[in-house]
Design an enzyme around this catalytic site. Structure first.
Site, PDB file in Angstrom:
ATOM      1  N   CYS A 102      13.013 -18.701  18.361  1.00  9.12           N
ATOM      2  CA  CYS A 102      12.027 -19.120  19.362  1.00  9.12           C
ATOM      3  C   CYS A 102      11.253 -20.332  18.859  1.00  9.12           C
ATOM      4  O   CYS A 102      10.626 -20.279  17.796  1.00  9.12           O
ATOM      5  CB  CYS A 102      11.067 -17.990  19.691  1.00  9.12           C
ATOM      6  SG  CYS A 102       9.849 -18.462  20.949  1.00  9.12           S
ATOM      7  N   ASN A 204      25.305 -20.361  21.850  1.00  8.09           N
ATOM      8  CA  ASN A 204      24.279 -20.371  22.889  1.00  8.09           C
ATOM      9  C   ASN A 204      23.770 -21.800  23.075  1.00  8.09           C
ATOM     10  O   ASN A 204      23.590 -22.519  22.109  1.00  8.09           O
ATOM     11  CB  ASN A 204      23.137 -19.428  22.490  1.00  8.09           C
ATOM     12  CG  ASN A 204      21.935 -19.493  23.420  1.00  8.09           C
ATOM     13  OD1 ASN A 204      20.812 -19.672  22.961  1.00  8.09           O
ATOM     14  ND2 ASN A 204      22.151 -19.334  24.704  1.00  8.09           N
ATOM     15  N   GLY A 205      23.556 -22.166  24.331  1.00 10.01           N
ATOM     16  CA  GLY A 205      22.990 -23.481  24.608  1.00 10.01           C
ATOM     17  C   GLY A 205      23.811 -24.270  25.605  1.00 10.01           C
ATOM     18  O   GLY A 205      24.949 -24.648  25.312  1.00 10.01           O
TER      19      GLY A 205
END
Length: 329
Positions: A102, A204-205
């Protein structure tokens, strides 16, 4: 077959990313129905869980229809994270996930989330504390590094695997990038090429289409893909990707009625989980996403976000169906 400990996820699983104020049980219900193979709770503050903060405790709510599901934790204190792993295990998830990715200031500037990418020894100690306090598989979600000069994911992956994590998800940006620019999966691909890495690696992304999912699977060799922002208001993306990977053919796009039906289900679960007033209010953030791209939708959206009446909401959604059936026929 991709496995995380004893959890079997199929040949190429699609994961729903944990997203704050998005991936709660109502949203997860809709995504599960539309093909998500593994989902996570919104990330849970270890400090909030320790002090029994109501919002953190409520995030432990999981339901059998969601399985397999992981509880995701974040924090800055090693011992507290270990204790929270023990508490979370009592909620009976299928796995525990640690957030080291995060990037937002409220998290990273307090020494949690992506901040741990600046202190790998502490990351290792924290991960070990979580592993030691649960019998469940422990996984990690992180980023390439803190900034362009510290893209240390290759080292991080080996060290975390060595102490016992059972899967790793990597977002293809640094913390400094936040969500800007294009995600770079090159190092994720190099992780898969490393013969020392034997745990599943999920990328991811920026996966927002079936074509991109196929391209990135074939180019980088990942074991599965985690999807976040592209699923907001569009839970159909999971089954669309699965169908395209299997057949090379696109599924038909969701109709307006499909959008209304998914929105109704989301609203119904939101009310059943949170109570009518809170459920109605928290659903407001989703209407624009479910009906994105519909011409002249703004008057309907304004009515949807201003009413506190469930009957009126259902009436408006029926009007949406009838109006766009005529407009788009």
């Amino acid at each position: 077959m991709v496995k995380i400990g004893p959890i079997e996820l199929g040949d190429f699983p699609l994961l729903l990313a944990p997203m704050e104020d998005v991936s709660d049980p109502p949203f997860r219900a809709v995504c599960k129905e539309n093909g998500a193979d593994l989902m996570y709770t919104e990330f849970i503050s270890s400090e909030g869980l320790i002090r029994d903060a109501a919002k953190s405790v409520q995030k432990l709510d999981i339901f059998d229809y969601e399985r397999p599901i992981g509880i995701q934790l974040f924090g800055s204190d090693v011992d507290t994270m270990g204790e929270c792993a023990r508490i979370s295990t009592g909620a009976h998830p299928d796995l525990i996930d640690i957030n080291y990715g995060c990037p937002v200031k409220q998290v990273a500037c307090r020494g949690a989330g992506a901040a741990l990418l600046q202190d790998i020894p502490k990351m290792v100690r924290m991960t070990k504390a979580v592993i030691d306090n649960t019998h469940l598989p422990v996984t990690v979600k992180t980023r390439l590094g803190w900034d362009d000069s510290t893209k240390n994911i290759l080292d991080v992956a080996e060290r975390l695997q060595d102490i016992g994590i059972q899967a790793l998800t990597v977002h293809g940006r640094t913390r400094v990038q936040m969500y800007k620019g294009e995600a770079d999966w090159t190092l994720i691909g190099r992780l898969k090429e490393n013969p020392r890495i034997t745990i599943p690696i999920f990328g991811n992304g920026d996966i927002d289409s079936p074509e991109k999912a196929l391209e990135y699977r074939d180019r980088y060799g990942v074991d599965g893909i985690m999807i976040g922002r592209a699923s907001i208001g569009y839970p159909w993306i999971f089954n669309e990707i699965k169908h395209f990977l299997a057949t090379g053919i696109h599924r038909p796009a969701p109709t307006v009625q499909d959008r209304v039906d998914a929105c109704r289900k989301h609203l119904d679960f939101s009310i059943r989980w949170k109570g009518e007033r809170t459920g109605i209010v928290e659903m407001r953030r989703h209407y624009a996403n479910y009906f994105k791209g519909l011409p002249d939708f703004k008057p309907f959206r304004m009515r949807l976000v201003l009413t506190y009446s469930l009957d009126e909401l259902l009436t408006i959604l029926n009007e949406v169906s009838e109006f766009y059936e005529g407009v788009m026929a």
